[in-house]
Design a protein around this motif. Structure first.
Motif, PDB file in Angstrom:
ATOM      1  N   GLU A   1     -71.773   2.607  39.309  1.00  0.00           N
ATOM      2  CA  GLU A   1     -71.303   3.732  38.441  1.00  0.00           C
ATOM      3  C   GLU A   1     -70.945   3.093  37.187  1.00  0.00           C
ATOM      4  OE1 GLU A   1     -68.038   7.136  39.432  1.00  0.00           O
ATOM      5  OE2 GLU A   1     -67.581   5.222  39.997  1.00  0.00           O
ATOM      6  N   ILE A   2     -71.230   4.118  36.191  1.00  0.00           N
ATOM      7  CA  ILE A   2     -70.809   3.968  34.765  1.00  0.00           C
ATOM      8  C   ILE A   2     -69.999   5.070  34.568  1.00  0.00           C
ATOM      9  CG2 ILE A   2     -71.438   3.910  32.359  1.00  0.00           C
ATOM     10  CD1 ILE A   2     -74.189   2.809  33.400  1.00  0.00           C
ATOM     11  N   ILE A   3     -68.694   4.890  34.039  1.00  0.00           N
ATOM     12  CA  ILE A   3     -67.689   5.916  33.651  1.00  0.00           C
ATOM     13  C   ILE A   3     -67.463   6.054  32.472  1.00  0.00           C
ATOM     14  CG2 ILE A   3     -65.561   6.677  34.258  1.00  0.00           C
ATOM     15  CD1 ILE A   3     -65.439   5.026  36.847  1.00  0.00           C
ATOM     16  N   VAL A   4     -67.697   7.240  31.883  1.00  0.00           N
ATOM     17  CA  VAL A   4     -67.420   7.350  30.258  1.00  0.00           C
ATOM     18  C   VAL A   4     -66.059   8.203  30.093  1.00  0.00           C
ATOM     19  CG1 VAL A   4     -68.289   8.139  28.163  1.00  0.00           C
ATOM     20  CG2 VAL A   4     -69.767   7.131  29.903  1.00  0.00           C
ATOM     21  N   SER A   5     -65.228   8.037  29.243  1.00  0.00           N
ATOM     22  CA  SER A   5     -64.045   8.775  29.005  1.00  0.00           C
ATOM     23  C   SER A   5     -64.538  10.124  28.412  1.00  0.00           C
ATOM     24  CB  SER A   5     -62.998   8.223  27.818  1.00  0.00           C
ATOM     25  OG  SER A   5     -62.235   8.999  27.310  1.00  0.00           O
ATOM     26  N   GLU A   6     -63.906  11.170  28.992  1.00  0.00           N
ATOM     27  CA  GLU A   6     -64.348  12.527  28.503  1.00  0.00           C
ATOM     28  C   GLU A   6     -64.125  12.856  27.150  1.00  0.00           C
ATOM     29  OE1 GLU A   6     -62.222  15.534  30.871  1.00  0.00           O
ATOM     30  OE2 GLU A   6     -63.181  14.770  32.847  1.00  0.00           O
ATOM     31  N   GLY A   7     -63.160  12.227  26.345  1.00  0.00           N
ATOM     32  CA  GLY A   7     -62.958  12.088  24.939  1.00  0.00           C
ATOM     33  C   GLY A   7     -64.202  11.522  24.178  1.00  0.00           C
TER      34      GLY A   7
END
Length: 396
Positions: free
Chosen positions: A190-196
């Motif tokens: 999984e790669i998680i990216v900040s919503e901002g």
């Protein structure tokens, strides 16, 4: 110091350091910088190819002449102990400073950083070890070097903070590439990216540019067997699906225009893929290592912008297919003299695929009965129109 008893290399080093110190107190000209860096102006910015100076501490300028410094090539620096980056920089390789054995990095969690004057964590250059399982990137990071996570075979998750605006971008062959930042990360889930984040986003753990037009990475360890690439996607990044062994059914959108180098390398171990005519560019070795793959394409011939070794495993290609309106499966094909290539490849011609259906064979009339198998297409008489016969799979 010019006494002849000094070795010439010592004299040259002292002269270079004296020159750099002298120009440090006045505004540097382009000619000054030509004595310090080997560089070229490309795409509106400066790419530094090599540091020619002798100082152990180097501050890379934001501008050379009227152009911002945007890229630094691999192996550009050697024997440098301290680097100050410009905020204009967009592209760095994790190999840029490999010759700097005493280079001072700023550490945070499991990664090593180089900074600008105001931000010590501006660029993540590499990790402390390829054995890490997770990486928390500093919240002030703006750039992740090309290759920073490559070959991290135990890496499972990565969280990208909102400030990152350049991830694995590099300049080569007179164009920008979006490099396979997570290539050979065999356990990446999984790669998680900040919503901002204004440059990137993640959907179901997959990494995209913020506008959704480029799919950058489909983690290799995901367990899904089927994936439908969203219609918003125009580009598939380099190595985006590299080594995704669990995927057996992949649908490409009719919006797709470019497929990057090594994009599907070692992914589809068998089966088939439908390639829409919208695809105008395919990079080198994009389908390499897919041992039993057959490619069914709308195109009548190989596009001139396909790299010469795009199909470097020499898998069978069926040209001139009519695809469904959503471009996900083969409807029919007219057999022509040269539209079936590489038929004798190992494993032969695989049947076309359609999600939720089984391919029964080829009919010679629309809605007709099966006359030929998938492999028979190579020997069918030229001018014959073949219609795919599909049987819906029963729900279990």
């Amino acid at each position: 110091y010019k006494n002849k008893s000094y070795p010439i290399e010592v004299v040259e080093k002292i002269e270079q350091q004296t020159f750099e110190k002298e120009i440090g107190v006045r505004k540097k000209t382009v000619d000054d910088y030509k004595k310090i860096f080997q560089f070229s102006v490309v795409d509106g910015g400066v790419c530094i190819k090599k540091y020619l100076g002798k100082s152990s501490t180097v501050e890379i300028p934001d501008m050379i002449g009227k152009h911002p410094v945007i890229s630094i090539y691999e192996s550009a620096f050697t024997n440098t102990s301290q680097i100050i980056l410009p905020e204009s920089i967009k592209s760095i390789s994790s190999e840029t400073f490999r010759g700097c054995k005493k280079l001072k990095y700023n550490e945070y969690d499991s990664a090593l950083y180089l900074g600008t004057k105001s931000n010590p964590y501006y660029a993540l250059i590499k990790t402390k070890s390829q054995e890490i399982e997770n990486c928390e990137i500093h919240p002030d990071t703006r750039l992740i070097a090309e290759g920073a996570f490559e070959m991290h075979r135990k890496l499972r998750t990565v969280s990208i903070p909102e400030g990152v605006t350049n991830l694995g971008i590099y300049y080569n062959d007179d164009k920008w590439h979006i490099k396979w930042t997570f290539a050979h990360c065999e356990r990446l889930e999984e790669i998680i990216v900040s919503e901002g984040n204004t440059s990137y986003k993640s959907i179901d753990g997959n990494l995209y540019t913020k506008d959704g037009k480029t799919l950058l990475c489909y983690p290799a360890k995901k367990s899904d067997e089927t994936f439908v690439i969203p219609e918003s996607v125009n580009n598939i990044g380099e190595g985006a699906f590299l080594g995704c062994a669990s995927l057996v059914d992949l649908e490409l959108p009719g919006s797709l225009v470019t497929i990057g180098d090594h994009a599907f390398r070692g992914m589809l171990s068998d089966g088939a893929i439908a390639l829409p005519a919208s695809v105008l560019e395919i990079g080198r070795h994009s389908f390499y290592g897919n041992a039993s793959l057959t490619i069914y394409t709308e195109g009548d011939t190989t596009c001139s912008e396909y790299w010469g070794f795009w199909n470097s495993s020499w898998r069978p290609v069926i040209y001139g297919c009519t695809l469904s309106p959503d471009k996900s499966y083969v409807v029919s094909v007219v057999k022509q003299e040269n539209n079936v290539t590489n038929a004798p490849a190992t494993g032969g011609i695989s049947a076309p695929e359609r999600s939720g259906y089984t391919f029964l064979g080829w009919a010679t009339s629309e809605g007709g009965s099966v006359v030929y198998t998938a492999a028979d297409i190579a020997s069918v008489a030229n001018g014959t129109t073949l219609y795919a016969v599909w049987q819906e799979q029963l729900a279990q």
